[in-house]
Write a protein that holds these residues in place. Structure first.
Motif, PDB file in Angstrom:
ATOM      1  N   GLY A 220       3.123  10.495  -7.025  1.00 41.82           N
ATOM      2  CA  GLY A 220       4.263  10.696  -7.906  1.00 41.82           C
ATOM      3  C   GLY A 220       3.938  10.688  -9.378  1.00 41.82           C
ATOM      4  N   ALA A 221       2.730  11.049  -9.720  1.00 39.26           N
ATOM      5  CA  ALA A 221       2.324  11.194 -11.116  1.00 39.26           C
ATOM      6  C   ALA A 221       2.324   9.877 -11.889  1.00 39.26           C
ATOM      7  N   ILE A 222       2.031   8.766 -11.207  1.00 40.08           N
ATOM      8  CA  ILE A 222       1.825   7.488 -11.880  1.00 40.08           C
ATOM      9  C   ILE A 222       0.360   7.392 -12.267  1.00 40.08           C
ATOM     10  N   SER A 223       0.084   6.936 -13.488  1.00 32.54           N
ATOM     11  CA  SER A 223      -1.278   6.997 -14.041  1.00 32.54           C
ATOM     12  C   SER A 223      -2.081   5.728 -13.857  1.00 32.54           C
ATOM     13  N   GLY A 224      -1.438   4.612 -13.503  1.00 28.88           N
ATOM     14  CA  GLY A 224      -2.164   3.369 -13.332  1.00 28.88           C
ATOM     15  C   GLY A 224      -1.230   2.266 -12.892  1.00 28.88           C
ATOM     16  N   VAL A 225      -1.811   1.130 -12.540  1.00 29.95           N
ATOM     17  CA  VAL A 225      -1.056  -0.049 -12.118  1.00 29.95           C
ATOM     18  C   VAL A 225      -1.528  -1.223 -12.960  1.00 29.95           C
ATOM     19  N   LYS A 226      -0.572  -1.958 -13.512  1.00 27.28           N
ATOM     20  CA  LYS A 226      -0.889  -3.023 -14.470  1.00 27.28           C
ATOM     21  C   LYS A 226      -0.879  -4.387 -13.799  1.00 27.28           C
ATOM     22  N   LEU A 227      -1.967  -5.128 -13.990  1.00 28.41           N
ATOM     23  CA  LEU A 227      -2.063  -6.499 -13.502  1.00 28.41           C
ATOM     24  C   LEU A 227      -1.853  -7.451 -14.669  1.00 28.41           C
ATOM     25  N   TYR A 228      -0.739  -8.174 -14.617  1.00 22.70           N
ATOM     26  CA  TYR A 228      -0.483  -9.263 -15.557  1.00 22.70           C
ATOM     27  C   TYR A 228      -0.699 -10.583 -14.840  1.00 22.70           C
TER      28      TYR A 228
ATOM     29  N   GLY B 296       0.810  -1.203   0.000  1.00 17.71           N
ATOM     30  CA  GLY B 296       0.000   0.000   0.000  1.00 17.71           C
ATOM     31  C   GLY B 296       0.845   1.255   0.000  1.00 17.71           C
ATOM     32  N   HIS B 297       1.974   1.211   0.691  1.00 18.56           N
ATOM     33  CA  HIS B 297       2.877   2.363   0.709  1.00 18.56           C
ATOM     34  C   HIS B 297       3.356   2.695  -0.700  1.00 18.56           C
ATOM     35  N   GLU B 298       3.689   1.667  -1.492  1.00 20.07           N
ATOM     36  CA  GLU B 298       4.139   1.918  -2.859  1.00 20.07           C
ATOM     37  C   GLU B 298       3.018   2.528  -3.700  1.00 20.07           C
ATOM     38  N   ILE B 299       1.796   2.090  -3.466  1.00 19.13           N
ATOM     39  CA  ILE B 299       0.659   2.658  -4.187  1.00 19.13           C
ATOM     40  C   ILE B 299       0.459   4.122  -3.798  1.00 19.13           C
ATOM     41  N   GLU B 300       0.588   4.433  -2.543  1.00 19.49           N
ATOM     42  CA  GLU B 300       0.466   5.829  -2.106  1.00 19.49           C
ATOM     43  C   GLU B 300       1.555   6.684  -2.745  1.00 19.49           C
TER      44      GLU B 300
ATOM     45  N   ARG C 193     -15.568  -7.132  -5.107  1.00 19.24           N
ATOM     46  CA  ARG C 193     -14.751  -6.942  -3.903  1.00 19.24           C
ATOM     47  C   ARG C 193     -14.291  -5.496  -3.759  1.00 19.24           C
ATOM     48  N   TYR C 194     -14.083  -4.805  -4.872  1.00 20.68           N
ATOM     49  CA  TYR C 194     -13.591  -3.422  -4.833  1.00 20.68           C
ATOM     50  C   TYR C 194     -14.600  -2.538  -5.579  1.00 20.68           C
ATOM     51  N   PRO C 195     -15.676  -2.133  -4.918  1.00 16.42           N
ATOM     52  CA  PRO C 195     -16.800  -1.490  -5.609  1.00 16.42           C
ATOM     53  C   PRO C 195     -16.529  -0.078  -6.112  1.00 16.42           C
ATOM     54  N   ARG C 196     -15.357   0.505  -5.771  1.00 19.19           N
ATOM     55  CA  ARG C 196     -15.037   1.850  -6.267  1.00 19.19           C
ATOM     56  C   ARG C 196     -13.752   1.889  -7.087  1.00 19.19           C
ATOM     57  N   LEU C 197     -13.182   0.749  -7.349  1.00 15.36           N
ATOM     58  CA  LEU C 197     -11.922   0.678  -8.093  1.00 15.36           C
ATOM     59  C   LEU C 197     -12.178   0.883  -9.590  1.00 15.36           C
ATOM     60  N   LYS C 198     -11.473   1.848 -10.191  1.00 21.64           N
ATOM     61  CA  LYS C 198     -11.557   2.051 -11.637  1.00 21.64           C
ATOM     62  C   LYS C 198     -10.693   1.006 -12.335  1.00 21.64           C
ATOM     63  N   ILE C 199     -11.248   0.389 -13.378  1.00 18.92           N
ATOM     64  CA  ILE C 199     -10.564  -0.705 -14.061  1.00 18.92           C
ATOM     65  C   ILE C 199     -10.638  -0.494 -15.566  1.00 18.92           C
TER      66      ILE C 199
ATOM     67  N   LEU D 125      -4.591  -3.283  -3.900  1.00 21.77           N
ATOM     68  CA  LEU D 125      -5.823  -2.976  -4.612  1.00 21.77           C
ATOM     69  C   LEU D 125      -6.744  -2.091  -3.773  1.00 21.77           C
ATOM     70  N   ALA D 126      -6.830  -2.361  -2.487  1.00 23.41           N
ATOM     71  CA  ALA D 126      -7.646  -1.519  -1.610  1.00 23.41           C
ATOM     72  C   ALA D 126      -7.103  -0.097  -1.575  1.00 23.41           C
ATOM     73  N   CYS D 127      -5.776   0.034  -1.551  1.00 21.48           N
ATOM     74  CA  CYS D 127      -5.169   1.362  -1.550  1.00 21.48           C
ATOM     75  C   CYS D 127      -5.400   2.072  -2.888  1.00 21.48           C
ATOM     76  N   MET D 128      -5.329   1.340  -3.984  1.00 22.34           N
ATOM     77  CA  MET D 128      -5.626   1.937  -5.290  1.00 22.34           C
ATOM     78  C   MET D 128      -7.048   2.470  -5.322  1.00 22.34           C
ATOM     79  N   GLN D 129      -7.978   1.705  -4.770  1.00 22.12           N
ATOM     80  CA  GLN D 129      -9.367   2.150  -4.715  1.00 22.12           C
ATOM     81  C   GLN D 129      -9.483   3.464  -3.945  1.00 22.12           C
ATOM     82  N   GLU D 130      -8.784   3.567  -2.827  1.00 21.08           N
ATOM     83  CA  GLU D 130      -8.845   4.790  -2.024  1.00 21.08           C
ATOM     84  C   GLU D 130      -8.169   5.963  -2.725  1.00 21.08           C
ATOM     85  N   GLN D 131      -7.092   5.694  -3.439  1.00 16.31           N
ATOM     86  CA  GLN D 131      -6.322   6.752  -4.094  1.00 16.31           C
ATOM     87  C   GLN D 131      -6.885   7.138  -5.461  1.00 16.31           C
ATOM     88  N   GLY D 132      -7.832   6.360  -5.972  1.00 15.21           N
ATOM     89  CA  GLY D 132      -8.371   6.632  -7.296  1.00 15.21           C
ATOM     90  C   GLY D 132      -7.422   6.283  -8.421  1.00 15.21           C
ATOM     91  N   LEU D 133      -6.518   5.325  -8.176  1.00 13.83           N
ATOM     92  CA  LEU D 133      -5.520   4.937  -9.177  1.00 13.83           C
ATOM     93  C   LEU D 133      -6.066   3.751  -9.975  1.00 13.83           C
TER      94      LEU D 133
END
Length: 344
Positions: free
Chosen positions: A93-101, A84-88, A164-170, A123-131
């Motif tokens: 730090g101007a990162i636009s998204g996180v890629k799941l392979y 979660g710290h890395e997601i924050e 599971r993540y009802p506010r996560l943009k995908i 993923l929970a942190c991404m949901q909170e951060q809007g990433l």
């Protein structure tokens, strides 16, 4: 007959630029058409931290032609140890998204995710951060037919993820099937999808009939004609849930033309012309601008580009090869006549 089109400057919401000497070819090819691009992080080693993503961005910018304005939008590669710290840090730090392979699903995905539930903190942190989470949507369970991996992923993996993540943009990237089109249409607005030019123009017969064509081999693999038709209808429908992502993925000729050829199609040198050809085939040239220039920016919460580009109906051909480090790369439709040309 329309002979010239003026569009708001398009963006590419999914591209592979690679690294090192290869950037001298890939970056100008993308900057030729696009104002911004979501850059994939599956280098070797993968881009898993914000500092490494920003360092990669600096290397990319060194290859942007002086006559072009091109902004690389950086992403992180999600692993089962991403914190979660890395997601924050990424969100700040101007990162636009996180890629799941999914692990082993495609090129340099070995460090990817076998079970997304191991990534709950990130993923929970991404949901909170809007990433946004950017997904290569294929199931990797052994025994699943390669032509069914996307459809299985939708049911087994993506549906539970949305719940599971009802506010996560995908963003479900480079969709290839009628099943994916329908899934995205029925999903909440926070789920969107990118579509490639090659999946709009080609089907698996183009890959396999008359001999195996390694430069048509990509992952997710080309599908049936009815899937191509569904993708073309979705892309040209005017729905903001579908937007341009080339998945331009170059590999050296020697890596494509061998007994175990790499997956990926290099479309960047004529990407916009290829999309224009597909939209003309669908009889929907008037809807190209929304798909190419508006909907992706809107979904990512970015302003639309202020400048415009022009395409003209004109027959021309790409070169047979482009330099690619110590080798060459062959673009899609090399030496074949194209019907549209970007002129400014």
């Amino acid at each position: 007959m329309v002979d010239e089109i003026i569009l708001t400057q398009p963006d590419d919401w999914h591209v592979h630029l690679r690294d090192g000497a290869q950037l001298a070819t890939t970056v100008p090819s993308s900057a030729r058409s696009f104002g911004r691009a979501i850059v994939m992080p599956n280098l070797n080693p993968p881009v898993t931290t914000t500092p490494s993503a920003l360092a990669y961005r600096t290397r990319i910018l060194q290859h942007v032609p002086p006559s072009r304005v091109f902004e690389p939008l950086m992403t992180l590669y999600l692993t089962e140890t991403t914190t979660g710290h890395e997601i924050e840090r990424a969100a700040a730090g101007a990162i636009s998204g996180v890629k799941l392979y999914p692990a082993t699903a495609t090129t340099h995905s070995e460090a990817g995710v076998s079970d997304w539930r191991c990534c709950d903190e990130a993923l929970a942190c991404m949901q909170e951060q809007g990433l946004p989470l950017l997904i290569h949507g294929e199931a990797i369970t052994p025994g699943i037919d390669i032509f069914d991996r996307e459809a299985v992923f939708l049911e087994r993996e993506l549906e539970p993820l949305l719940q599971r993540y009802p506010r996560l943009k995908i963003v479900l990237e480079h969709i290839t099937t009628a099943a994916a089109v329908e899934f995205v249409r029925q999903a909440p607005p926070r789920l969107a999808a990118t579509i490639t030019a090659h999946h709009l123009l080609l089907n698996r017969n183009d890959l396999l009939l008359g001999g195996l064509r390694p430069h048509y081999y990509c992952l997710p693999v080309l599908k049936r004609e009815r899937d191509r038709e569904a993708l073309l209808e979705a892309a040209s429908s005017g729905s903001p849930k579908f937007f341009l992502g080339t998945d331009s993925a170059p590999h050296a000729r020697s890596a494509k033309e061998n007994a175990s050829g790499c997956a990926g199609i290099f479309t960047a040198p004529a990407a916009l012309e290829l999309y224009t050809e597909a939209f003309e085939q669908a009889g929907c040239l008037s809807r190209l601008e929304g798909f190419a220039s508006h909907f992706g920016a809107d979904f990512y919460g970015l302003p639309r580009n202020p400048n415009t580009i022009r395409l003209r109906r004109e027959s021309w051909s790409l070169p047979a090869t482009y330099p690619y480090g110590q080798d060459v790369v062959i673009p899609l439709r090399a030496t074949s006549a194209l019907r549209w040309r970007l002129i400014c």
